[in-house]
Design a protein around this motif. Structure first.
Motif, short mmCIF file in Angstrom:
data_model
loop_
_atom_site.label_atom_id
_atom_site.label_comp_id
_atom_site.label_asym_id
_atom_site.label_seq_id
_atom_site.Cartn_x
_atom_site.Cartn_y
_atom_site.Cartn_z
N VAL A 170 47.88 38.51 44.94
CA VAL A 170 48.97 38.96 44.07
C VAL A 170 49.93 39.86 44.85
O VAL A 170 51.15 39.70 44.78
N TYR A 171 49.38 40.78 45.60
CA TYR A 171 50.19 41.68 46.42
C TYR A 171 50.94 40.89 47.49
O TYR A 171 52.14 41.12 47.74
N ARG A 172 50.25 39.96 48.14
CA ARG A 172 50.86 39.15 49.20
C ARG A 172 52.04 38.35 48.65
O ARG A 172 53.12 38.30 49.27
N ARG A 173 51.86 37.73 47.51
CA ARG A 173 52.93 36.92 46.91
C ARG A 173 54.14 37.80 46.56
O ARG A 173 55.29 37.38 46.73
N HIS A 174 53.86 39.00 46.06
CA HIS A 174 54.97 39.88 45.72
C HIS A 174 55.75 40.25 46.98
O HIS A 174 57.00 40.25 46.97
N ARG A 175 55.05 40.56 48.05
CA ARG A 175 55.71 40.95 49.29
C ARG A 175 56.56 39.80 49.83
O ARG A 175 57.68 40.00 50.29
N LEU A 218 43.25 45.80 53.23
CA LEU A 218 42.46 45.42 52.05
C LEU A 218 41.46 44.31 52.38
O LEU A 218 40.34 44.30 51.87
N VAL A 219 41.86 43.38 53.24
CA VAL A 219 40.96 42.30 53.66
C VAL A 219 39.75 42.89 54.39
O VAL A 219 38.60 42.50 54.14
N TRP A 259 42.11 36.66 54.86
CA TRP A 259 42.51 36.94 56.25
C TRP A 259 43.37 35.81 56.78
O TRP A 259 44.40 36.06 57.41
N ARG A 260 42.97 34.58 56.50
CA ARG A 260 43.74 33.42 56.96
C ARG A 260 45.11 33.37 56.28
O ARG A 260 46.09 32.93 56.88
N ARG A 261 45.18 33.81 55.03
CA ARG A 261 46.45 33.75 54.29
C ARG A 261 47.38 34.91 54.67
O ARG A 261 48.60 34.78 54.59
N ALA A 308 30.03 36.23 48.63
CA ALA A 308 31.29 35.98 47.92
C ALA A 308 32.39 36.90 48.44
O ALA A 308 33.55 36.49 48.57
N PHE A 309 32.05 38.15 48.76
CA PHE A 309 33.04 39.08 49.29
C PHE A 309 33.51 38.65 50.68
O PHE A 309 34.69 38.74 50.99
N LEU A 310 32.55 38.21 51.50
CA LEU A 310 32.89 37.80 52.86
C LEU A 310 33.72 36.53 52.87
O LEU A 310 34.67 36.39 53.66
N ILE A 311 33.39 35.60 51.98
CA ILE A 311 34.16 34.36 51.87
C ILE A 311 35.58 34.67 51.43
O ILE A 311 36.57 34.15 51.98
#
Length: 216
Positions: free
Chosen positions: A206-211, A53-54, A39-41, A30-33
């Motif tokens: 969440v962090y990505r969307r904020h940035r 973080l990824v 990573w793709r996002r 689950a962590f790797l998925i």
């Protein structure tokens, strides 16, 4: 400290063999998925902290897998150290890019996690949480950030609150693993992996969307 000392702390483990915890081991995927999806996002968006973080998220999956197969003290280190790194990097990222603190301020506020944990873990240890008491301060801290950010960044605050809710469910599954062992022979710890993979991936999102929302 004997790094080869065997650790038997989960319902599913009945002996010291490598595959004594097959479900707990495999569900670390689950962590790797989650890491692969994020990573793709994140790639190509110039977000080094998000990508860090990824990478740490993937390391959590590998470390937890090693712990639930080898079940030794050294393997436990590979399990907990990436989790601590993830927490620290995430706090720093929020301090730097959501609170918009200066670098030294963001670092200083992040360092306060250690006295915060030292003060709150003993309090949570008074509750019937078992080993989960060490993790209980984290959802509380996330909720504190969510409340404090509710006016400054409401969507980000809502995302943090959702993450805290998932983590509370995850901690519940972790806590009930041993108490429900006779009723659920495979235990409930594997839900800790599945829900945490979801939660940690979500927190990066969440962090990505904020940035992206605050990019100029």
């Amino acid at each position: 400290m004997d790094l080869t000392r065997q650790i038997d702390g989960y319902c599913e483990r009945l002996d010291a063999s490598y595959w004594a915890e097959p479900i707990n081991a495999v569900t670390n995927a689950a962590f790797l998925i989650a890491a692969f999806i994020m990573w793709r996002r994140v790639r190509g968006q110039d977000m080094p902290l998000a990508m860090t973080l990824v990478v740490i998220l993937a390391a959590i999956g590998v470390g937890s897998y090693l712990f639930h197969t080898h079940a030794t003290a050294w393997a436990a280190t590979t399990d907990v150290v990436p989790i601590l790194l993830y927490v620290l990097v995430y706090i720093f990222a929020i301090n730097l890019h959501v609170w918009n603190l200066k670098l030294w301020q963001a670092l200083g506020l992040t360092a306060l996690f250690f006295p915060y944990a030292a003060a709150t873990v003993p309090l949570f240890a008074l509750l019937p949480l078992g080993g989960s008491a060490a993790y209980a301060p984290i959802p509380l801290l996330i909720l504190i950030y969510a409340v404090l950010l509710r006016h400054r960044a409401p969507e980000t605050a809502q995302g943090l609150a959702i993450g805290a809710g998932i983590l509370i469910l995850s901690l519940t599954a972790r806590t009930l693993d041993e108490p429900l062992c006779e009723i659920i022979p495979i235990g409930t710890h594997f839900w800790w992996h599945i829900l945490n993979g979801l939660m940690l991936g979500w927190m990066i999102e969440v962090y990505r969307r904020h940035r992206l929302a605050t990019a100029t």
